[in-house]
Scaffold this active site. Structure first.
Site, mmCIF file in Angstrom:
data_model
loop_
_atom_site.group_PDB
_atom_site.id
_atom_site.type_symbol
_atom_site.label_atom_id
_atom_site.label_comp_id
_atom_site.label_asym_id
_atom_site.label_seq_id
_atom_site.Cartn_x
_atom_site.Cartn_y
_atom_site.Cartn_z
ATOM 1 N N LYS A 1 0.872 -1.279 0.062
ATOM 2 C CA LYS A 1 0.153 0.046 0.177
ATOM 3 C C LYS A 1 1.027 1.412 -0.156
ATOM 4 O O LYS A 1 1.944 1.179 0.762
ATOM 5 C CB LYS A 1 -0.811 -0.045 1.288
ATOM 6 C CG LYS A 1 -1.801 1.035 1.237
ATOM 7 C CD LYS A 1 -2.991 0.849 2.595
ATOM 8 C CE LYS A 1 -4.049 1.938 2.508
ATOM 9 N NZ LYS A 1 -4.772 2.001 3.751
ATOM 10 N N SER B 1 -9.834 2.216 2.623
ATOM 11 C CA SER B 1 -8.870 3.014 1.979
ATOM 12 C C SER B 1 -7.943 2.012 1.181
ATOM 13 O O SER B 1 -7.384 2.527 0.026
ATOM 14 C CB SER B 1 -8.331 3.914 2.530
ATOM 15 O OG SER B 1 -7.522 3.152 3.710
ATOM 16 N N SER C 1 -10.694 -0.032 6.793
ATOM 17 C CA SER C 1 -9.947 0.232 5.700
ATOM 18 C C SER C 1 -9.307 -1.092 5.107
ATOM 19 O O SER C 1 -8.731 -1.217 4.041
ATOM 20 C CB SER C 1 -8.877 1.420 5.642
ATOM 21 O OG SER C 1 -9.514 2.478 5.544
#
Lengths: 95, 491
Positions: free
Chosen positions: B78, B158, B182
């Site tokens: 990420k 997210s 998330s």
């Protein structure tokens, strides 16, 4: 509680975010929607309840007070938008 | 060679050890898959050359019999994790050119254990979002589509890039972070497994901060076993994060297959929301039946402050964000918009560098922390947080080992469908997950079925502090009963 246009300007300035005049009404609406949503917290009886300071109980660790890092000036300055020598450059602060 | 990307992480690890294929072959197969899947917008930067070099080094260690636990396993990272000399943006224009001169602790531990980095994965700007639509790189497209439809759906957020990349077999697993859901919400939207461990399990050092008392890193993977393998490498004490827990990391993989007979599973009545979609309710009942069949005791429990978790979160998280994001001032790194005076420079830089959702949250946070409002908002929210945590503690004190809930109130929605007019509509996605962050507990999302539109749905298990092992054991039971869910390739 709800915010008026003057408060939106004040918050934006406190947050150091430039806001154009034509954005104020829209932002005001959005902020008030969120504030209205969180308003329901007022109905919770919190008498005698401690505010949370740490989600897991843990004792803060201490270490010896000694230098463990440093001497990496180039790394520190590597991403600077503007620099001169070993300094970050900013617009003039004092006239 | 593309069949190599269809392996689970555990299968790939075992195949590498048996020398059935090389780390270089495995990495190349993934590099090709990533190139073919650019339509998904999952990767914001691909690092094929570095990946090949890491894979070759892994092959040398495998040959020498010095393999680490993740030797030769290709992963996606990420873009919230700082990676040394690889651009790290948090999905924000304000960090568009940021090159970290350091490596986050979590990723450093993955490389220590032999993993290979394929690239950086898209996410909502500063992890603020539930659909991956706030990224400065544009939205990620969910590899899943509704039956008979070509409409582009969100992967959740997210960690939308992480979930999409794992679901589409563009890596064997991915790092992710979870502040209000998330990891678990995008995992549920993509048919993948995501675990947010207990607060303090993984070091936050080198992860771009959103709300420090809620942020926690964890893996997204295709199976419960793969998530367990990854978490073992990611977790552990770090002197550089004073909130990281100084306790030994168990062998999570060994928790799989442990009997769940006799375990007590709580079903919280407050999660049965008014207007809960019937298919979500049905999925939940199915989960109860599976755990019961495996010998678990099911009990009704009450978490009375549940409905206040989301409003309390939308005070605490923006407050911490407004403080954390004060560092983006155009002086030391990131974007700068030149102005004549320094205040003007700050204001223009931040107006231009932050997207609308981030600006909105910073302003809410600034307001609730400002003089005259601190007690009414922030202090009250922190008190409510104490009550939310107490609800869980009382539940666990009654002998409950874990709590079963739906992971999300719906299946994946279309791009642009939610939150356009009313930000609260988007926030409600996290209604089942946010309590877990507020209480610092571990939570896992496991795929459990398909919606009437043919999209994946997940169940969430919430555990006692630092008892991720129970979640892996129980998650494996659901996985075994539900089976695995893979999207049909259209990209």
């Amino acid at each position: 509680m709800s915010v008026d246009a003057a408060t939106v300007r004040r918050i934006a300035h406190l947050a150091r975010i430039a806001v154009a005049d034509d954005e104020i009404a829209h932002l005001q609406g959005e902020l008030n929607t969120i504030l209205q949503f969180v308003e329901q917290l007022a109905e919770v009886n919190c008498e005698g309840v401690e505010p949370m300071t740490s989600v897991t109980p843990m004792a803060m660790k201490q270490r010896k007070d000694e230098i463990t890092d440093g001497g990496i000036v180039d790394d520190v300055l590597r991403n600077a938008p503007s620099r001169e020598g070993n300094y970050f450059l900013v617009p003039k602060v004092v006239e | 060679m593309t069949e190599l990307t269809a392996l689970t992480l555990a299968e790939a690890r075992d195949g590498l050890r048996k020398r059935a294929f090389s780390a270089a072959e495995l990495t190349d197969a993934h590099i090709v898959a990533i190139e073919r899947a650019r339509a998904l917008n999952a990767y914001v930067i691909e690092t094929p050359d570095a990946a090949r070099a890491m894979a070759n080094a892994a092959d040398a260690r495998l040959k020498a019999g010095e393999a680490g636990p993740l030797e030769g396993v290709p992963l996606g990272i990420k873009d919230l994790f700082a990676t040394k000399d690889v651009r790290t943006t948090a999905g924000s224009r304000i960090l568009a050119d940021f090159m970290p001169p350091y490596e986050s602790t979590v990723t450093a531990q993955l490389w220590r254990d032999g993993a290979v980095m394929l690239g950086k994965l898209n996410n909502d700007e500063f992890a603020m979002g539930s659909s991956n639509e706030t990224s400065c790189f544009g939205p990620v497209i969910n590899p899943w589509r509704r039956t008979g439809s070509n409409k582009a759906l969100v992967p959740g957020g997210s960690s939308g890039g992480s979930a999409a990349a794992v679901a589409a077999s563009l890596c064997l697993g991915a790092t992710a972070t979870d502040t209000g859901g998330s990891i678990r919400q995008p995992a549920a939207f993509t048919g993948t497994v995501g675990i947010k461990p207990t607060y303090g399990r993984c070091s936050r050092w080198g992860i771009v901060a959103f709300a420090s008392s809620l942020d926690q890193a964890g893996p997204i993977a295709r199976t419960v076993r793969d998530a367990a393998i990854l978490l073992r490498s990611m977790a552990g004490h770090d002197p550089k994060d004073s909130t990281s827990a100084d306790r030994a990391v168990p062998d999570y993989e060994a928790a799989l297959g442990k009997p769940v007979k006799g375990m007590t599973i709580g079903i919280p009545k407050e999660y049965r929301l008014d207007g809960l979609a019937p298919e979500i309710d049905k999925l939940w009942e199915q989960g109860v039946a599976w755990l019961k069949a495996a010998g678990a005791n099911i009990v009704a429990v009450s978490l009375p402050h549940t409905k206040y978790a989301l409003p309390a979160y939308y005070i605490v998280a923006p407050a911490e964000a407004s403080s954390n994001l004060a560092r983006y001032d155009g002086v030391r790194y990131g974007l700068r918009k030149p102005e004549r005076d320094v205040i003007g420079m700050y204001e223009q830089t931040r107006a231009e560098g932050f997207g609308p959702e981030v600006r909105r949250r910073i302003m809410i946070g600034t307001y609730v922390l400002s003089a005259g409002y601190y007690d009414a908002y922030y202090l009250q929210a922190q008190k409510v947080r104490t009550l939310i945590k107490r609800d869980f503690e009382q539940c666990f004190a009654q002998g409950v080992d874990a709590i079963l809930t739906p992971a999300t109130p719906s299946d994946a929605f279309g791009i642009g469908e939610k939150g356009g007019a009313d930000p609260i509509e988007m926030y409600l996605n996290d209604v089942f997950t946010v309590t877990v962050n507020m209480a610092g507990l571990p939570g896992i999302a496991v795929p459990a079925g398909l919606s009437s539109d043919g999209l994946p749905l997940g169940l969430q298990l919430i555990g006692r502090p630092f008892d991720e092992e129970a979640l892996f054991a129980l998650g494996a039971v659901i996985e075994q009963a539900a089976g695995r869910f893979t999207p049909a390739r259209w990209w």
